[in-house]
Design an enzyme around this catalytic site. Structure first.
Site, PDB file in Angstrom:
ATOM      1  CB  ALA A 110      -0.927  -0.018   1.166  1.00  0.00           C
ATOM      2  N   GLY A 132       0.411  -5.763   0.202  1.00  0.00           N
ATOM      3  CA  GLY A 132      -0.678  -6.022  -0.960  1.00  0.00           C
ATOM      4  C   GLY A 132       0.157  -6.363  -2.382  1.00  0.00           C
ATOM      5  CD  GLU A 144      -2.941  -8.757   0.921  1.00  0.00           C
ATOM      6  OE1 GLU A 144      -3.651  -9.288   1.844  1.00  0.00           O
ATOM      7  OE2 GLU A 144      -2.719  -7.414   0.869  1.00  0.00           O
ATOM      8  CD  GLU A 171      -0.156  -6.804   4.650  1.00  0.00           C
ATOM      9  OE1 GLU A 171      -0.392  -6.902   3.540  1.00  0.00           O
ATOM     10  OE2 GLU A 171       0.739  -8.100   5.299  1.00  0.00           O
TER      11      GLU A 171
END
Length: 256
Positions: free
Chosen positions: A58, A103, A106, A126
């Site tokens: 992010a 992310g 991910e 995270e």
């Protein structure tokens, strides 16, 4: 980029290490939508155009400027993008030539296959920020490498290199990085070229059968397989495959 049935999504935010921003989510969502219904696309490769990084996760600088009420909707949009990427009907390959964190990993986990440079760094980090993976990481990582290992990596916020990622089953292939820094991308292209000659409808049906079948019990999975098999029986490609076999020549599949 589009060539020989291969579409390449190239992440290109060099100053932000391809961090996932509002604009990146918007542009990538548009790219996913554009290929979703294109039957000429046989394989999608997600890679980075920025040396040394796949995606740093992010965009925390942008996130810090968001009002708390904006964070939830943004994460929902990012999650929806990654889900849409995972739901593309054709095979998808993540080429990880650098860091894939949070992310970024991910996004790679939503792809069907992953290829990494041995020097690449990967991790769902995270918990270091007192949050949890919010774009599918808690669900896709256990399905990829098993529950206990996924818990270990997520709880510890551990980062692994490409070689260890291959040992864990997190990536399909780990390759030594080359001088131009695109070894994983080149290996992903080779993998895509292996897939492209096969029957495209069959590939899509196989993906659907695997993706849906893995979530249910065996009996239901076998019924899903049967339903997907029924979709390939009336195709021209199936007849072409039989004809080519009989005539001892390579088949020429058209996706019909």
């Amino acid at each position: 980029m589009f060539a020989q049935g291969i579409v390449v999504f190239g992440l290109n935010r060099p100053k932000a290490k391809n961090a996932i921003s509002r604009n990146l989510v918007k542009m990538m969502s548009e790219a996913v939508d554009a290929v979703k219904t294109n039957n000429k696309v046989r394989t999608v490769i997600v890679c980075s155009l920025v040396p040394g990084v796949f995606c740093a996760g992010a965009d925390l600088k942008e996130r810090a400027k968001m009002h708390p009420s904006e964070v939830g909707p943004f994460v929902s949009k990012a999650r929806a993008l990654i889900t849409e990427l995972g739901n593309l009907p054709m095979p998808t390959i993540a080429a990880i030539d650098g860091a894939a964190l949070g992310g970024g990993l991910e996004m790679a986990l939503a792809c069907d296959m992953r290829v990494a440079a041995t020097s690449a760094k990967m991790g769902l980090v995270e918990t270091k920020l007192a949050i949890i993976p919010g774009a599918g990481g808690t669900q896709r990582l256990p399905r990829t490498i098993g529950v206990s290992l996924a818990k270990e990596l997520i709880f510890a916020g551990r980062v692994v290199d490409g070689a260890e990622a291959q040992n864990l089953g997190l990536v399909n292939h780990a390759v030594e990085q080359n001088d131009s820094g695109d070894a994983a991308y080149r290996r992903a292209l080779d993998l895509a070229r292996e897939i492209i000659p096969q029957g495209p409808i069959a590939i899509r049906m196989a993906k659907l059968a695997i993706n849906q079948g893995i979530e249910v019990d065996l009996a239901t999975g076998l019924a899903i397989e049967e339903a997907c098999y029924a979709q390939v029986i009336p195709t021209k490609d199936r007849i072409e495959g039989l004809t080519a076999f009989k005539e001892k020549r390579p088949p020429r599949y058209k996706g019909e």
